[in-house]
Design an enzyme around this catalytic site. Sequence first.
Site, short mmCIF file in Angstrom:
data_model
loop_
_atom_site.label_atom_id
_atom_site.label_comp_id
_atom_site.label_asym_id
_atom_site.label_seq_id
_atom_site.Cartn_x
_atom_site.Cartn_y
_atom_site.Cartn_z
CG ASP A 56 41.36 46.29 45.72
OD1 ASP A 56 40.28 46.20 46.32
OD2 ASP A 56 41.79 47.34 45.18
CG ASN A 105 34.93 53.68 37.82
OD1 ASN A 105 34.73 53.11 36.74
ND2 ASN A 105 34.76 53.09 38.99
CG HIS A 152 30.95 54.90 36.76
ND1 HIS A 152 30.87 56.27 36.96
CD2 HIS A 152 31.31 54.38 37.96
CE1 HIS A 152 31.16 56.56 38.22
NE2 HIS A 152 31.43 55.42 38.85
CG ASP A 195 30.44 48.85 34.80
OD1 ASP A 195 30.98 48.95 35.93
OD2 ASP A 195 29.27 49.19 34.57
CD GLU A 201 37.72 49.03 43.91
OE1 GLU A 201 36.48 49.03 43.89
OE2 GLU A 201 38.41 49.91 44.46
#
Lengths: 211, 329
Positions: free
Chosen positions: B185, B193, B198, B202, B228
């Site tokens: 994680d 972010n 964002h 991504d 994530e």
Amino acid sequence: MIDLTEDRRDTLAELLNIGFGRSMASLAELMGMYIQLSVPSVRIVHPRQILEALSGSAAGREEVTLIEQTFRGAFNGEAVLALPGEASHTLARLLAADCGFNPDMEPDKLHLEAMLELGNMVIGACLGKFAEILESTISFNPPQVFLDSVRLDRLRQMVPLPDQGTLLVLTHFRLEREEVTGYMFIFIGGDALESLFRAVDRFLDDLAETG
Amino acid sequence: MDLDFAQIIQSLNLGIVILDRDLRIVFWNRWMEEHSRMSRSDVLGRGIMELFPELKGKGFHWKSRSVFKLGNYAFFSQQLHGNLIPLPLSRYLTSDFEHMQQNAAMCPLRNERSEVQYLCVTIEDATDAVLYREKLERAKQELETMSLTDPLTGLPNRRHLMETLEREISRHDRYERALCVAILDIDHFKAVNDTHGHLCGDHVLSLLGQAFRDQLRTYDFVARYGGEEFCVILANTALDEGFRIVERLRESVASTSFLFEGKTVGLTVSAGLASNEVQGKVTLDSFLSRADEALYRAKSNGRNRTAVSRDDRTACAPQADPAMLSHRP
């Protein structure tokens, strides 16, 4: 369920034996080898029992190749040729090497084509001659083959089962030289059974008149 | 009603050819004329094998003999033969085929003495059906791939992961092999972010997915597990080796600078590791929840570290590398 009296069953078995006997000669001539076919058993069964018969007759072997063909005419039905274990490979080789059936195809397709042709020939010859005796004709739909080592538990999903009682004709077929044994099952259900019996009765009546 | 049957046969959307015992053409219907561009007068009396030599390679001679001898039907399926008689396609825009795809059949025609005197060959144009079938097959394959792939990273998605893990658990169980599962994680992903937007988030997910894929062995499996989170299945891998592999992944993330629009983004990941070498039956759920429990501990112990599930620690406590219990970089 329709009652299959002993008389009717014996007559039917006898007619099938005669028909198959006639087809044997033609098959032998065509293939250059002797195929022996016999009809040891004619039964009316419940569709559920068909699966049991199929698995029982595969002689406990797990794998079986099925060639299925439906037919229509004086009586409609479905015939299945079952070849246990290695038999399908042996037969495909024989057909190509000894009988000259060798279309120009990739090996996988050739094996399928050989199985289709074998099923088509054996089923077509047997039922064709049988219909000839009854002075009627039947037509055939293209055969299908279930090849990739069909397991019996998968049969349950594949074999469509009608609701009514079904005539099950169990046939042994054997290639003398190669000791290949297969089975042919003929399923004739419900309404079609009535018309088959009418044809058999007509045949018997004609026999009585000429006799 | 006075019907002209010949006219019906001429109007059928079906090729009909009648052959005598020497396989010479005695009838050729209008459909055949139109599709072959050969008129009846061109072909009548000619041997069909000479006219179409490709029939030799299709077992035509054998099958015609069988129909004459046995009086049975014979078939040439499109799936095995493509076509019986090579005819041009009736439409050009939609097809990759060179010739019309056909299902063909042969049936016996009998004389009054019931002997088979002629063969009737029927040819059906199956091109459209084959095109539809192939289109359907392609669409099915695309959908299958789509339903198992995470669109952002291109990695297998959660559904694919669950199916694979289920299979791997029983396979490893059957052969009594060690199997490890790790959940990785990204630490403080929300901050990425929030700080960089964002799109950057991504981009980073996609780079990370690719990095994991590149560093793992070909038979390992990595999937996007959630937002994530990534999940790694390490086949035939005992806990200590699995620990080293996951640590390597963690370290490589910590030491990499990810680039997005000229800006450098630093990241770390936390990982929870579980193996199947524990007491009791390992199920899909128990496996993942143990890896999850370990991940939670890695997070609460300060992040950027790998933790091993409590059950695994109990199972291998005596020999365990102390580093494995809570690894601090």
